[in-house]
Scaffold this motif. Structure first.
Motif, short mmCIF file in Angstrom:
data_model
loop_
_atom_site.label_atom_id
_atom_site.label_comp_id
_atom_site.label_asym_id
_atom_site.label_seq_id
_atom_site.Cartn_x
_atom_site.Cartn_y
_atom_site.Cartn_z
N UNK A 208 0.85 -1.20 0.00
CA UNK A 208 0.00 0.00 0.00
C UNK A 208 0.88 1.24 0.00
N UNK A 209 0.37 2.28 -0.65
CA UNK A 209 1.07 3.57 -0.69
C UNK A 209 0.40 4.49 0.33
N UNK A 210 1.17 5.31 1.01
CA UNK A 210 0.58 6.32 1.90
C UNK A 210 1.50 7.53 1.97
N UNK A 211 1.11 8.53 2.75
CA UNK A 211 1.83 9.81 2.79
C UNK A 211 2.06 10.34 1.36
N UNK A 212 0.97 10.47 0.64
CA UNK A 212 1.00 11.00 -0.74
C UNK A 212 1.93 10.22 -1.67
N UNK A 213 1.98 8.93 -1.48
CA UNK A 213 2.80 8.10 -2.37
C UNK A 213 4.28 8.16 -2.07
N UNK A 214 4.64 8.78 -0.95
CA UNK A 214 6.07 8.86 -0.62
C UNK A 214 6.52 7.69 0.24
N UNK A 215 5.54 6.93 0.76
CA UNK A 215 5.87 5.72 1.54
C UNK A 215 5.12 4.54 0.96
#
Ligand code: 5GP
Ligand code: MN
Length: 315
Positions: A208-215
């Motif tokens: 999964x991506x989170x923090x606007x795709x930065x993590x």
């Protein structure tokens, strides 16, 4: 410095961190072979946990000890690629009882816990440090293969930013000693079993991506490892592959070691120092590769981590 300490010792033990990786194994076996080649009257043993299959072509893997002899006291214990006594695992009593101790390492978190310490946090690998300390004219093909393998793995085949001009010079000199580099790179770094590739695929699919795709984060449970017929040593490289996702600064990969206890691997790009985050959670490592163990569900782990990651991303 190393040669002086070796001359003073008749019996030498070499140890490294738990779940030994390429650098730990390469530096340990390379140093042991160097001592065997050049100090023929010395007794020298390597103490490490099980050596993964892909490294068993290295000279001396079959004589690596996985248990410590009772009551044995070594003149010198050399601790390699290991930032603290706890990570030394089963060989820690040998370190504590040894008459003299030397630590050679490149972890920033290493406080220098031996009597003699050679800690260079900017160095690519412990194997490069060992190469710098030994007498270059006395490097056999077997020593070169082990040290080359160690450098290769901690630099991701000379890719990571820890690869310095000195690293490539060391590698070049090791090639001159007769190392078959393409074979070692293919067999120990890129080649995976079918099951290993399936697990990697599963981890990528479920990420999964989170923090606007930065993590990016992914995990694997014990029961899934059983399903694929793999163990934890088959998960090497998954965290780095997740980090290769475009736009991602931090990758988190978690594997369940006991019910709801996860070994967390962190990888970062140029911004976040993951060693700081790992240390906050009781672990350690390097700026761009670090790890720790945490209890909870993967989502608890992600929640706890995102706060720490955000703190650094906001700076
Ligand atoms: P990996 O994610 O490949 O297991 O580990 C990456 C780096 O972090 C390695 O250099 C390793 O030594 C360090 N590391 C991983 N887990 C731990 C841990 O639980 N404690 C400490 N001190 N270092 C760790
Ligand atoms: Mn290392």
């Amino acid at each position: 410095m190393l040669n002086r300490l070796l001359e003073l010792a008749d019996t030498i033990a070499i140890g490294g961190h738990v779940r030994p990786d390429g650098d730990c194994i390469g530096s340990g076996l390379g140093l042991r072979q160097y001592i065997k080649d050049n100090y023929k009257d010395k007794e020298v043993e390597v103490y490490l946990e099980e050596i993964p299959e892909k490294y068993r072509f290295l000279e001396g893997t079959e004589t690596v000890r996985h248990e410590i002899p009772e009551g044995k006291i070594y003149d010198l214990f050399i601790c390699l690629d290991c930032a603290d006594l706890e990570r030394l695992g089963f060989s820690a009593p040998l370190f504590e009882n040894a008459k003299n101790t030397l630590c050679i390492d490149h972890h920033v978190s290493n406080p220098g816990f031996a009597k003699e310490n050679h800690i260079v946090p900017d160095a690519s690998s412990t194997s490069e440090l060992v190469y710098e300390l030994i007498n270059r004219e006395c490097v056999s093909k077997e020593v070169a293969e082990a040290l080359y393998t160690g450098i290769l793995h901690d630099t991701g085949v000379f890719q990571y930013s820890c690869t310095a001009p000195s690293t490539l010079r060391a590698a070049a000199e090791l090639l001159e000693a007769g190392v078959d580099a393409p074979k070692i790179i293919r067999d120990t770094f890129y080649e995976k079993t079918y099951a290993q590739h399936q697990v990697l695929g599963r981890a990528l699919l479920e990420s999964i991506l989170f923090l606007d795709g930065r993590c990016i984060a992914s995990y694997i449970r014990e029961r899934e490892m059983r399903f694929f017929g793999v163990d934890r040593s088959d998960l090497d490289g998954i965290a780095s592959q997740l980090r290769n996702t475009k736009g991602v600064e931090v990758a988190i990969f978690m594997d369940e070691i006991r019910p709801n206890v996860y070994k967390v691997s962190l990888r970062s790009g140029d911004i976040v120092d993951v060693s700081v985050i790992a240390r906050y959670f009781g672990g350690g490592g390097h700026k761009k590769a670090a790890g720790f163990t945490l209890t909870g569900t993967p989502y608890d782990v992600i929640n706890n981590l995102s706060k720490q990651i955000e703190l650094q991303l906001e700076k």
